[in-house]
Design an enzyme around this catalytic site. Sequence first.
Site, mmCIF file in Angstrom:
data_model
loop_
_atom_site.group_PDB
_atom_site.id
_atom_site.type_symbol
_atom_site.label_atom_id
_atom_site.label_comp_id
_atom_site.label_asym_id
_atom_site.label_seq_id
_atom_site.Cartn_x
_atom_site.Cartn_y
_atom_site.Cartn_z
ATOM 1 N N HIS A 36 34.394 54.307 40.526
ATOM 2 C CA HIS A 36 33.184 53.571 40.898
ATOM 3 C C HIS A 36 32.310 53.401 39.658
ATOM 4 C CE1 HIS A 36 29.542 52.410 42.907
ATOM 5 N NE2 HIS A 36 28.912 53.546 42.654
ATOM 6 N N HIS A 81 28.798 50.899 37.937
ATOM 7 C CA HIS A 81 27.761 49.885 38.138
ATOM 8 C C HIS A 81 27.883 48.881 36.989
ATOM 9 C CE1 HIS A 81 24.941 52.607 40.782
ATOM 10 N NE2 HIS A 81 26.177 52.562 41.222
ATOM 11 N N ASP A 139 46.525 37.638 38.766
ATOM 12 C CA ASP A 139 47.497 38.620 38.260
ATOM 13 C C ASP A 139 47.245 40.008 38.831
ATOM 14 O OD1 ASP A 139 49.152 37.101 36.602
ATOM 15 O OD2 ASP A 139 47.774 37.239 34.900
ATOM 16 N N HIS A 147 25.035 47.081 46.131
ATOM 17 C CA HIS A 147 25.291 48.300 45.362
ATOM 18 C C HIS A 147 26.169 47.962 44.153
ATOM 19 C CE1 HIS A 147 26.737 52.797 45.658
ATOM 20 N NE2 HIS A 147 26.398 52.444 44.436
ATOM 21 N N TYR A 168 57.643 40.226 35.833
ATOM 22 C CA TYR A 168 56.787 40.248 34.658
ATOM 23 C C TYR A 168 56.936 41.568 33.901
ATOM 24 C CZ TYR A 168 52.953 39.492 31.598
ATOM 25 O OH TYR A 168 52.218 39.325 30.469
HETATM 26 ZN ZN ZN Z 1 26.883 53.690 42.754
#
Ligand code: ZN
Length: 240
Positions: free
Chosen positions: A95, A97, A120, A169, A227
């Site tokens: 995660h 930002h 892709d 978010h 590929y």
């Molecule tokens: Zn966050």
Amino acid sequence: MLLKNLREQVLEANLELVRRGLVLYTFGNASGISRQDGLIAIKPSGVPYEELTPEQIVITDIAGKTVEGNLRPSSDLATHVELYRQYPAVGGVAHTHSEFATAWAQARRPIPCFGTTHADYFHGPIPVTDTLTADEISTDYERNTGIAICRIFKNADAMATPAALVAGHAPFCWGASAAEAVRNCVILEYVAKIAYYTEGVHPDVQPIEPALHDKHNRRKHGPNAYYGQGRHDDPRSDAE
Ligand SMILES: [Zn+2]
């Protein structure tokens, strides 16, 4: 110390987020899971990346309960747990930002597939979650964030589009390992930036044609993928 290798992989994945410029201060987190042991390794909450050591990586069970570690796990752990519980193929979650992906998340707009770079790595647009309700925010917020992500993929393959934007978010990405989840964050940020520029050049641009989209996606990920050098997830097999 439990899971030395996994701790090192998760530490490395977190440091890669910093090296790629995707996190500021202590924003962001990456985790990995040992399916064999039923244990998750995740960044501790609020520890500066430059000070992180393998010993500080927190080990939890699949319910998110700490099994080994003196530090609190990342506050987003419950979101990671939900993804691990729903998708057995997920081996890592990350995660950030990161700027452009977060801009799309804040605008609550899916990122359309405008080109083959996107195709892709991600099948179809990068989806956005529903806006969480006041109840979902006040109780079990992080878990409800994970549930909102999983809701998007009720009738879709979460491994074919290993990323989602949480409305208002920022993005979460996943993959077969912590390293792959982080790589998907890096590619997502690139795709988000290029999509933003593409709309700047031509505000009415349309997504690429399904035939071109599917050609690119399947040559890397389909059952007849051809590929690269036999490993479709090899980071050295750059998109063309
Ligand atoms: Zn966050």
